[in-house]
Enzyme design. Structure first.
Site, PDB file in Angstrom:
ATOM      1  N   GLY A   1       0.457  -9.812 -22.035  1.00  0.00           N
ATOM      2  CA  GLY A   1       0.965  -9.736 -23.043  1.00  0.00           C
ATOM      3  C   GLY A   1       1.696  -8.739 -24.174  1.00  0.00           C
ATOM      4  O   GLY A   1       1.601  -8.157 -25.393  1.00  0.00           O
TER       5      GLY A   1
ATOM      6  N   ALA B   1       6.940 -11.943 -22.724  1.00  0.00           N
ATOM      7  CA  ALA B   1       7.398 -13.571 -23.130  1.00  0.00           C
ATOM      8  C   ALA B   1       7.661 -14.037 -24.354  1.00  0.00           C
ATOM      9  O   ALA B   1       9.051 -14.390 -24.430  1.00  0.00           O
ATOM     10  CB  ALA B   1       6.211 -14.385 -21.954  1.00  0.00           C
ATOM     11  N   THR B   2       7.216 -13.910 -24.828  1.00  0.00           N
ATOM     12  CA  THR B   2       6.753 -14.466 -25.938  1.00  0.00           C
ATOM     13  C   THR B   2       7.600 -13.987 -27.152  1.00  0.00           C
ATOM     14  O   THR B   2       8.448 -14.995 -28.269  1.00  0.00           O
ATOM     15  CB  THR B   2       5.532 -13.902 -27.487  1.00  0.00           C
TER      16      THR B   2
ATOM     17  N   SER C   1       4.568  -8.285 -25.286  1.00  0.00           N
ATOM     18  CA  SER C   1       4.697  -8.586 -26.936  1.00  0.00           C
ATOM     19  C   SER C   1       3.823  -8.737 -28.426  1.00  0.00           C
ATOM     20  O   SER C   1       2.564  -8.780 -28.198  1.00  0.00           O
ATOM     21  CB  SER C   1       4.774 -10.470 -26.912  1.00  0.00           C
TER      22      SER C   1
ATOM     23  N   ASP D   1       5.025 -15.533 -11.471  1.00  0.00           N
ATOM     24  CA  ASP D   1       4.082 -14.237 -12.808  1.00  0.00           C
ATOM     25  C   ASP D   1       2.713 -15.568 -12.272  1.00  0.00           C
ATOM     26  O   ASP D   1       3.140 -16.654 -13.192  1.00  0.00           O
ATOM     27  CB  ASP D   1       4.658 -14.053 -14.104  1.00  0.00           C
ATOM     28  N   HIS D   2       1.438 -15.051 -12.855  1.00  0.00           N
ATOM     29  CA  HIS D   2       0.516 -16.021 -12.879  1.00  0.00           C
ATOM     30  C   HIS D   2       0.219 -17.008 -11.870  1.00  0.00           C
ATOM     31  O   HIS D   2       0.081 -17.874 -12.167  1.00  0.00           O
ATOM     32  CB  HIS D   2       0.422 -16.557 -14.532  1.00  0.00           C
TER      33      HIS D   2
ATOM     34  N   HIS E   1      -2.398 -12.588 -24.600  1.00  0.00           N
ATOM     35  CA  HIS E   1      -0.871 -13.057 -23.946  1.00  0.00           C
ATOM     36  C   HIS E   1      -0.445 -13.815 -25.775  1.00  0.00           C
ATOM     37  O   HIS E   1      -0.837 -13.986 -26.523  1.00  0.00           O
ATOM     38  CB  HIS E   1      -0.847 -14.188 -23.512  1.00  0.00           C
TER      39      HIS E   1
ATOM     40  N   ASN F   1       4.466  -6.699 -19.147  1.00  0.00           N
ATOM     41  CA  ASN F   1       5.269  -8.168 -19.185  1.00  0.00           C
ATOM     42  C   ASN F   1       5.761  -8.951 -21.072  1.00  0.00           C
ATOM     43  O   ASN F   1       4.524  -8.049 -21.694  1.00  0.00           O
ATOM     44  CB  ASN F   1       3.838  -9.617 -18.986  1.00  0.00           C
TER      45      ASN F   1
HETATM   46  P1  13P Z   1       3.679 -11.754 -24.285  1.00  0.00           P
HETATM   47  O1  13P Z   1       3.867 -13.617 -24.463  1.00  0.00           O
HETATM   48  O2  13P Z   1       2.205 -12.103 -25.170  1.00  0.00           O
HETATM   49  O3  13P Z   1       4.745 -10.929 -23.864  1.00  0.00           O
HETATM   50  O4  13P Z   1       3.209 -12.486 -22.622  1.00  0.00           O
HETATM   51  C1  13P Z   1       4.211 -12.275 -21.973  1.00  0.00           C
HETATM   52  C2  13P Z   1       2.938 -12.033 -20.186  1.00  0.00           C
HETATM   53  O5  13P Z   1       1.799 -10.996 -20.366  1.00  0.00           O
HETATM   54  C3  13P Z   1       3.404 -13.464 -18.884  1.00  0.00           C
HETATM   55  O6  13P Z   1       2.436 -12.453 -18.164  1.00  0.00           O
END
Ligand code: 13P
Length: 283
Positions: free
Chosen positions: A209, A232-233, A211, A82-83, A180, A230
């Site tokens: 992003g 993560a948060t 979340s 990722d990224h 994000h 995606n």
């Molecule tokens: P969030 O942390 O907003 O869910 O985004 C995660 C993301 O896009 C990782 O590439």
């Protein structure tokens, strides 16, 4: 099972009208937990690692551990960078056996973004590895205001068509009002823009992003072609809460026990994401 190319998962999702959740997973304990939930729900998903995961483990170490865990489960999953920050990092992940890679040149000029992703496709495609590019830039949620997109730049549909044709990417991350991190105000997705991008390109679209996206917006975005979401948060928030309450105990437990409990806090979060994306029962 072994990790499969991400394109296989996204193809099925696009055909059948659901999305595959992609979780940033920072430890092998967390990966074991998510694999267990995914196998129970028969839900395909994507394991994502990035520079934050590579602080203590190299891409090769991460991939070796993840592949070993994966052998204990029967569920289709992809292992994705990722990224990706540089061509060197992408190369290290390809050498390590990742089944999908992203090079994030979204903050660079269009031609540089194209040249970088074209190089990644030239390396990855002969190996059967999927490539994700980003056009427009998905920035940070806490920079968005009522008047501006903050540090994001929205994706232009016509440019997206040129980008996909010139690079050969298999999946395209787009910027349509998503960001994000934790939203400080509700995101305003530009669905007309999303529909125009969908009409302009023929590859699955990726929503970074995830979340904090309202459920109805998420479902509408999936119906308009977002095949990978995606997240993560949401996972880190659950873990942080778990850890905080463990550390607040009058008599804190043995630290590994507390850490395990905090990691297990992601279970309801990933279950919810599997339900929301429609991935349950698709494996
Ligand atoms: P969030 O942390 O907003 O869910 O985004 C995660 C993301 O896009 C990782 O590439």
């Amino acid at each position: 099972m072994k990790f499969v190319p991400m394109a296989e998962l996204l193809r099925d999702a696009s055909l059948r009208g659901y999305a595959v959740p992609a979780f940033c997973i920072w430890s092998m304990e967390e990966l074991a937990v998510v694999l267990r939930v995914a196998a129970e729900l028969r839900a395909p998903f994507i394991v994502m690692a990035s520079r934050f995961e590579f602080m203590l483990m190299s891409p090769a170490m991460y991939a070796d551990c993840a592949q070993s865990l994966m052998r204990h489960f029967t569920v289709p999953a992809a292992l994705h960078l990722d990224h990706g920050e540089s061509l060197e990092q992408v190369k290290a992940c390809l050498d390590a056996g990742f089944t999908s890679v992203m090079l994030d040149y979204s903050a660079r000029p269009f031609e540089e973004n194209v040249a970088g992703l074209r190089q990644v496709c030239a390396w990855a495609h002969p190996l059967g590895v999927t490539v994700e590019g980003e056009l427009g830039h998905v920035g940070k949620a806490d920079t968005v205001t009522a008047e501006s997109e903050g540090d994001s730049t929205l994706t232009l549909p016509e440019e997206a068509a040129r980008y996909v044709a010139a690079t050969g990417v298999d999946a395209l991350a787009v910027s349509i009002g998503n960001a994000h991190g934790q939203y400080t105000r509700l995101p305003q997705f530009d669905f007309d823009r999303l529909a125009a991008i969908r009409a302009a390109v023929n590859v699955p679209l990726v929503l970074h992003g995830g979340s904090g996206t309202p459920d109805a917006d998420l479902k509408r975005a999936i119906a308009l072609g977002m095949a990978k979401i995606n997240v993560a948060t949401d996972l880190t928030v659950a873990m942080r809460r778990g850890l905080q309450s463990e550390l607040a105990l009058a008599q804190p437990r043995w630290l590994p026990h507390s850490l395990n409990l905090a990691v297990a806090g992601v279970i309801p979060v990933v279950e919810r994401w599997f339900q929301l994306t429609g991935a349950v029962g698709r494996a």
